[in-house]
Design a protein around this motif. Structure first.
Motif: not given
Length: 163
Positions: A35-38, A44-45, A50-51, A54-56
């Protein structure tokens, strides 16, 4: 209080739970990287932060589950008596599930790929109201327990209908 004659799960149950927690952690890390790379340049930042939070949080829960496996194992037991099956689980929030054998409608076994690798099975005890699960017991014990539960349920029904 768990009775002293309650049966513990095999030691391999800890390995199964560890593998499951590690798989969850791997999936979370891979999903976060994808998700971060795509979408990093498209969103937005604040959304990306937030994503990542959530993953953390999901990763922290999986790590917490991994660290709590010895405690979870210690308090996860089952007991078969002539009248009922009782399942004990939990160490912070203890839960005891008891089902009379005359209410048992079906007894199933489940075995996914991780359980197959460790030669373990889950037993699912079905009643009219609920499904109860005894997790990660050895294959031979699972088959023996399944046969005992079916025989006890048949005998309990025969005794109930003899009146």
């Amino acid at each position: 209080m768990i009775p002293t004659n309650a049966k513990s799960l095999p030691q391999a149950a800890k390995k199964v739970w560890a593998v499951q927690a590690i798989l969850v952690m791997g999936i979370v890390v891979v999903a976060d990287i994808c998700i971060n790379s795509l979408f990093q340049s498209h969103w937005s930042h604040a959304v990306m932060t937030a994503i990542n939070v959530i993953f953390c949080a999901i990763l922290a829960l999986a790590i917490g589950r991994l660290l709590c496996i010895p405690y979870y194992y210690r308090y996860h037991k089952y007991l078969l008596t002539p009248d009922a099956v009782t399942i004990y689980r939990g160490f912070f929030l203890r839960k005891t599930e008891t089902m009379p054998v005359n209410r048992i409608q079906n007894v199933d076994t489940e075995q996914g790929p991780i359980l197959q690798y460790f030669h373990l099975q889950n037993i699912v005890i079905v009643t009219a109201a609920h499904n109860f699960k005894i997790e990660t017991i050895s294959e031979d014990v699972a088959q023996t327990l399944r046969d005992q539960l079916i025989a006890a349920a048949r005998q309990a029904r025969e005794v109930d209908t003899d009146d």
